[in-house]
Scaffold this motif. Structure first.
Motif, mmCIF file in Angstrom:
data_model
loop_
_atom_site.group_PDB
_atom_site.id
_atom_site.type_symbol
_atom_site.label_atom_id
_atom_site.label_comp_id
_atom_site.label_asym_id
_atom_site.label_seq_id
_atom_site.Cartn_x
_atom_site.Cartn_y
_atom_site.Cartn_z
ATOM 1 N N ASN A 28 42.766 43.714 37.052
ATOM 2 C CA ASN A 28 42.428 42.944 38.245
ATOM 3 C C ASN A 28 41.903 43.768 39.412
ATOM 4 O O ASN A 28 42.009 43.363 40.564
ATOM 5 C CB ASN A 28 43.646 42.122 38.701
ATOM 6 C CG ASN A 28 44.183 41.283 37.573
ATOM 7 O OD1 ASN A 28 43.414 40.654 36.859
ATOM 8 N ND2 ASN A 28 45.490 41.302 37.384
ATOM 9 N N LYS A 29 41.352 44.941 39.131
ATOM 10 C CA LYS A 29 40.765 45.752 40.191
ATOM 11 C C LYS A 29 39.260 45.754 40.060
ATOM 12 O O LYS A 29 38.717 45.620 38.975
ATOM 13 C CB LYS A 29 41.288 47.195 40.120
ATOM 14 C CG LYS A 29 42.779 47.309 40.478
ATOM 15 C CD LYS A 29 43.198 48.757 40.477
ATOM 16 C CE LYS A 29 44.686 48.883 40.855
ATOM 17 N NZ LYS A 29 45.119 50.292 40.829
ATOM 18 N N VAL A 30 38.561 45.944 41.187
ATOM 19 C CA VAL A 30 37.110 46.067 41.140
ATOM 20 C C VAL A 30 36.780 47.285 40.296
ATOM 21 O O VAL A 30 37.339 48.361 40.489
ATOM 22 C CB VAL A 30 36.536 46.244 42.564
ATOM 23 C CG1 VAL A 30 35.038 46.473 42.500
ATOM 24 C CG2 VAL A 30 36.833 44.997 43.392
ATOM 25 N N ASP A 44 38.235 39.843 36.420
ATOM 26 C CA ASP A 44 37.982 38.657 37.242
ATOM 27 C C ASP A 44 36.518 38.705 37.678
ATOM 28 O O ASP A 44 36.079 39.674 38.323
ATOM 29 C CB ASP A 44 38.929 38.705 38.443
ATOM 30 C CG ASP A 44 38.577 37.689 39.515
ATOM 31 O OD1 ASP A 44 37.800 36.759 39.210
ATOM 32 O OD2 ASP A 44 39.074 37.837 40.639
ATOM 33 N N TRP A 45 35.747 37.691 37.344
ATOM 34 C CA TRP A 45 34.312 37.747 37.619
ATOM 35 C C TRP A 45 33.982 37.750 39.100
ATOM 36 O O TRP A 45 32.939 38.243 39.508
ATOM 37 C CB TRP A 45 33.607 36.574 36.935
ATOM 38 C CG TRP A 45 33.664 36.664 35.442
ATOM 39 C CD1 TRP A 45 34.102 37.719 34.699
ATOM 40 C CD2 TRP A 45 33.270 35.656 34.514
ATOM 41 N NE1 TRP A 45 34.016 37.445 33.357
ATOM 42 C CE2 TRP A 45 33.503 36.175 33.220
ATOM 43 C CE3 TRP A 45 32.758 34.369 34.643
ATOM 44 C CZ2 TRP A 45 33.223 35.444 32.069
ATOM 45 C CZ3 TRP A 45 32.478 33.649 33.495
ATOM 46 C CH2 TRP A 45 32.711 34.181 32.227
ATOM 47 N N ARG A 46 34.854 37.206 39.897
ATOM 48 C CA ARG A 46 34.591 37.209 41.346
ATOM 49 C C ARG A 46 34.490 38.653 41.835
ATOM 50 O O ARG A 46 33.600 38.982 42.634
ATOM 51 C CB ARG A 46 35.697 36.469 42.084
ATOM 52 C CG ARG A 46 35.488 36.388 43.595
ATOM 53 C CD ARG A 46 36.560 35.509 44.250
ATOM 54 N NE ARG A 46 36.388 35.490 45.694
ATOM 55 C CZ ARG A 46 36.877 36.399 46.518
ATOM 56 N NH1 ARG A 46 37.600 37.419 46.029
ATOM 57 N NH2 ARG A 46 36.681 36.322 47.824
ATOM 58 N N ASP A 194 47.784 40.812 23.858
ATOM 59 C CA ASP A 194 48.272 42.028 24.511
ATOM 60 C C ASP A 194 47.390 42.395 25.704
ATOM 61 O O ASP A 194 47.894 42.791 26.766
ATOM 62 C CB ASP A 194 48.316 43.181 23.509
ATOM 63 C CG ASP A 194 49.463 43.057 22.529
ATOM 64 O OD1 ASP A 194 50.391 42.269 22.802
ATOM 65 O OD2 ASP A 194 49.419 43.729 21.478
ATOM 66 N N LEU A 195 46.083 42.273 25.539
ATOM 67 C CA LEU A 195 45.171 42.583 26.639
ATOM 68 C C LEU A 195 45.360 41.628 27.811
ATOM 69 O O LEU A 195 45.281 42.027 28.981
ATOM 70 C CB LEU A 195 43.726 42.514 26.155
ATOM 71 C CG LEU A 195 43.202 43.727 25.377
ATOM 72 C CD1 LEU A 195 41.847 43.413 24.780
ATOM 73 C CD2 LEU A 195 43.112 44.943 26.293
ATOM 74 N N VAL A 200 45.235 39.356 33.577
ATOM 75 C CA VAL A 200 45.642 37.944 33.567
ATOM 76 C C VAL A 200 44.588 37.013 34.147
ATOM 77 O O VAL A 200 44.653 35.801 33.929
ATOM 78 C CB VAL A 200 46.975 37.772 34.329
ATOM 79 C CG1 VAL A 200 48.093 38.487 33.603
ATOM 80 C CG2 VAL A 200 46.855 38.257 35.774
ATOM 81 N N ASP A 201 43.627 37.532 34.892
ATOM 82 C CA ASP A 201 42.627 36.681 35.538
ATOM 83 C C ASP A 201 41.235 36.842 34.925
ATOM 84 O O ASP A 201 40.236 36.503 35.555
ATOM 85 C CB ASP A 201 42.551 37.004 37.041
ATOM 86 C CG ASP A 201 43.821 36.610 37.772
ATOM 87 O OD1 ASP A 201 44.413 35.594 37.397
ATOM 88 O OD2 ASP A 201 44.219 37.341 38.702
ATOM 89 N N ALA A 202 41.163 37.324 33.694
ATOM 90 C CA ALA A 202 39.868 37.553 33.051
ATOM 91 C C ALA A 202 39.452 36.311 32.267
ATOM 92 O O ALA A 202 39.994 36.046 31.188
ATOM 93 C CB ALA A 202 39.947 38.756 32.116
#
Length: 543
Positions: A28-30, A44-46, A194-195, A200-202
Motif C-alpha cells: 500500500n505504498k507509492v 492501490d491504483w489511486r 498470501d499476497l 489488501v487494497d490491490a
C-alpha cells in the motif's frame, strides 16, 4: 469451459502484465521510480495514478510512467489512450519491453495482427536472455497471442520449475498467474491469498483471487470480492466480466448478462464478456443474440481459437452441426494441438450421426490430453452408439477417477444407466451429480425422469419441481412432472404440466399422456385431438 481458458482469456485486460523489473513493492505504498510500471498488479491504483501524474508532469517522456498509465488506461477500457501512451513510450525507447508487449496485446485485440505480431516478436527478441519469473510469464502470454502454444507451454513450465526461487512479491504474483493458467487452482489460489494479506487494497489482485474462489466453489466469497473491487474501481471492465462469470457458473444467466453488459459499456472489446454473454443467451435459448455476440468476437479476434470454439458450441446446441464443424475445423487450423477443438468437433460429428469421424476426433483430443473428463464422457456416448457398452462404462469410470468432483461425468453415466433400465444405479449417480452441482436444473430433471420410470412418482414430483424452480424455461421437467401427476391420478395438474411441456416442444409422449388425462377427465374430444397429433408427429418421424 476449462480453467486455462477462463483465466487466460478472461479478457486481454488480465493479460496486460507489465515491465521487466521484478522488484518488491511495500504494501500500500507509492511505488519506487524503478518499479512504477510493475505496480498495477499488487498496488492501490489511486497511488499509481498520482505517481504517474507527478512524474509525467516533471518529465513527459518518462517511459516507465507512460507504460504504467497505459496499463491503467487499458484496465479502464481506454484503449486508444493506452495505445497512445505505448506509442509515446516507444518513440522515446523503441525497445522498451513493457510498451512492446502491451501494444502488441492491444493491437491483437483490435484485429491488427501483423503489427501486433511485429511488436510481440520484438518483445520476445529483446527479452530472450531474461530468466526472471515476471518476464518468462509475459513471454508465455506473447507466444499464446502468436498461437505458438508449444513455446508458451515451455515458458510456463520454466516458471513452475523455478517457482521455489521466487523472492519478490512480483515473482510470487506471476508465479500465481502461471499456476492458475496451468490448472493448478489450489496452488495459485494459495499464492494469491498470501499476497493479498500484504496488499489488501490491490484491485487486480483481489479480482484474481475472486476468480479463484468462483472456480473452487466459494461463490459467496467471490461475489463479495468482485463487489468490493467494483466499489474501489468502478471502471475496471475485467472485474465485471469476472463477476458475471461467477454468476454464470451458478446458472444465473440474466444476472450474468447484466454484468457483461456493464463490462462492455466500459470496454467494447472485452472479449470474455462478449463471448460469455453469447453463451448465457444460448443457455436461455436466445440463439440469435448468442450468435450475434460470437460473430462479433470472431470478427474482433480472428486469430484466436476461443471465440470459434464457443460459436461452435452454440451452433451445436442449436442443431447447426455443419456450422459447428466448420468452426472447429478453423480452430484446429489455428492450433492443431487444441484438445478442446478436437473434442468439440467430436460432439458435432456425434450429433451428425457420423460415429467413426466422431470417434477419430475424440481419440485425437484424448491423445493430446489423456486426462480430459469431458472427452472421456463424449467417447463413452460414441462407443455406446457403436454397440460397445462395456467400453462406454469404462470411459465414464476413468472420467470420475480423474475428477471425483466432476458432476457432468456422474450425470452422463446416470443418464446412460437410465437408458439401460438400471434405475437405482442411475439415481445414485444423478444424486451425486446433484450433490456436486445443486443449482443445476438438468440434474434434478434427469433424476425426476428416472424416478418416473421406476414408479417413484411422489419423489419425481419433488425433483421436477426443484428443476422448474431453478430453470422455469426448461420443458422436460414439466413433461416428467405431468407424467408423475398422471400416475398419481391428479389429472388436472397433469394436463396443466403436459400443456406447458408441449408449448415448448412437440413431445409425442406429452400429447399421448395428455390424451390419457383428458379421457380420465371425461373430455374425449380433446383426447382424440391429442391422439391425432400423435399420429401426425410419428408420420413426420418424431418418436
Amino acid at each position: 469451459m476449462t480453467l486455462r481458458f477462463l483465466l487466460i482469456n478472461c479478457t486481454s485486460l488480465l493479460l496486460a502484465l507489465a515491465l521487466l523489473l521484478p522488484e518488491a513493492i511495500a504494501a500500500n505504498k507509492v511505488p519506487t521510480v524503478a518499479s512504477l510500471s510493475n505496480a498495477v498488479e499488487i498496488s492501490d491504483w489511486r497511488s499509481v495514478r498520482i505517481e504517474c501524474s507527478r512524474r509525467l508532469k516533471a518529465k513527459p517522456t518518462d517511459v516507465d510512467a507512460l507504460a504504467a498509465r497505459a496499463r491503467l488506461n487499458l484496465l479502464s477500457g481506454k484503449r486508444k489512450d493506452a495505445i497512445a501512451d505505448c506509442d509515446k513510450a516507444l518513440s522515446v525507447s523503441s525497445k522498451y519491453p513493457s510498451a512492446l508487449f502491451l501494444r502488441g496485446v492491444l493491437l491483437a485485440d483490435e484485429g491488427k495482427l501483423q503489427t501486433s505480431k511485429r511488436d510481440l516478436l520484438q518483445f520476445l527478441n529483446v527479452t530472450a536472455a531474461s530468466l526472471d519469473i515476471p518476464t518468462r510469464t509475459r513471454r508465455g502470454h506473447a507466444y499464446e497471442y502468436l498461437n505458438d502454444f508449444k513455446n508458451a507451454k515451455r515458458e510456463n513450465e520454466a516458471v513452475l520449475k523455478d517457482g521455489k526461487l521466487a523472492k519478490s512479491d512480483m515473482d510470487l504474483f506471476f508465479l500465481g498467474q502461471v499456476q492458475l493458467s496451468e490448472g493448478k487452482l489450489k496452488e495459485g489460489q494459495a499464492t494469491m491469498a498470501d499476497l493479498l494479506k500484504k496488499h489488501v487494497d490491490a484491485p487486480f489482485l483481489i479480482a484474481q483471487l475472486a476468480h479463484c474462489d468462483a472456480q473452487s466453489g466459494k461463490t459467496d466469497s467471490a461475489l463479495n470480492e468482485f463487489a468490493a473491487v467494483a466499489k474501489q474501481e468502478p471502471n475496471f471492465s475485467a472485474n465485471y466480466s469476472g463477476w458475471g462469470s461467477a454468476l454464470e457458473r451458478q446458472n444465473f444467466y440474466n444476472g450474468a448478462i447484466q454484468l457483461y453488459d456493464r463490462a462492455l459499456q466500459i470496454d467494447h472489446r472485452n472479449f470474455f464478456a462478449i463471448e460469455h454473454r453469447g453463451l448465457c443467451n444460448s443457455a436461455l435459448g436466445n440463439y440469435k443474440l448468442a450468435i450475434d455476440d460470437l460473430n462479433k468476437a470472431v470478427e474482433y479476434s480472428p486469430g484466436r481459437t476461443g471465440p470459434l470454439l464457443n460459436r461452435a458450441f452454440v451452433h451445436d446446441q442449436n442443431g447447426q452441426f455443419k456450422e459447428s464443424v466448420d468452426d472447429c475445423t478453423r480452430a484446429i487450423a489455428l492450433n492443431y494441438q487444441s484438445a478442446k477443438a478436437w473434442y468439440q468437433l467430436a460432439c458435432a460429428r456425434y450429433h451428425q450421426k457420423m460415429l467413426k469421424e466422431a470417434k477419430d476426433a475424440v481419440d485425437k483430443a484424448l491423445a493430446l490430453s489423456p486426462k480430459y473428463p469431458a472427452a472421456l464422457c463424449e467417447r463413452a456416448w460414441i462407443v455406446k452408439e457403436m454397440g460397445d457398452k462395456e467400453s462406454a462404462y469404462t470411459d465414464f469410470a476413468k472420467a470420475i477417477q480423474i475428477d471425483k468432483n466432476n458432476s457432468i461425468a456422474y450425470y452422463s453415466r446416470g443418464f446412460m444407466l437410465r437408458e439401460d433400465k438400471q434405475y437405482e444405479k442411475s439415481i445414485a449417480d444423478l444424486s451425486k451429480a446433484i450433490e456436486l452441482d445443486p443449482l443445476n436444473a438438468v440434474n434434478f430433471c434427469a433424476r425426476g425422469c428416472t424416478k418416473v420410470r421406476c414408479r417413484k412418482y411422489k419423489e419425481a414430483v419433488e425433483d421436477c419441481t426443484q428443476s422448474i424452480k431453478l430453470d422455469p424455461e426448461r420443458s422436460h421437467p414439466f413433461l416428467s412432472r405431468g407424467q408423475a401427476y398422471l400416475a398419481l391420478e391428479k389429472y388436472d395438474w397433469a394436463v396443466k404440466d403436459l400443456s406447458k411441456a408441449i408449448e415448448r416442444y412437440d413431445y409425442v409422449e406429452g400429447y399421448r399422456d395428455r390424451a390419457a388425462a383428458y379421457f380420465k377427465l371425461n373430455k374425449p374430444e380433446l383426447a382424440r385431438r391429442d391422439l391425432e397429433k400423435v399420429k401426425q408427429l410419428k408420420l413426420a418421424g418424431k418418436d
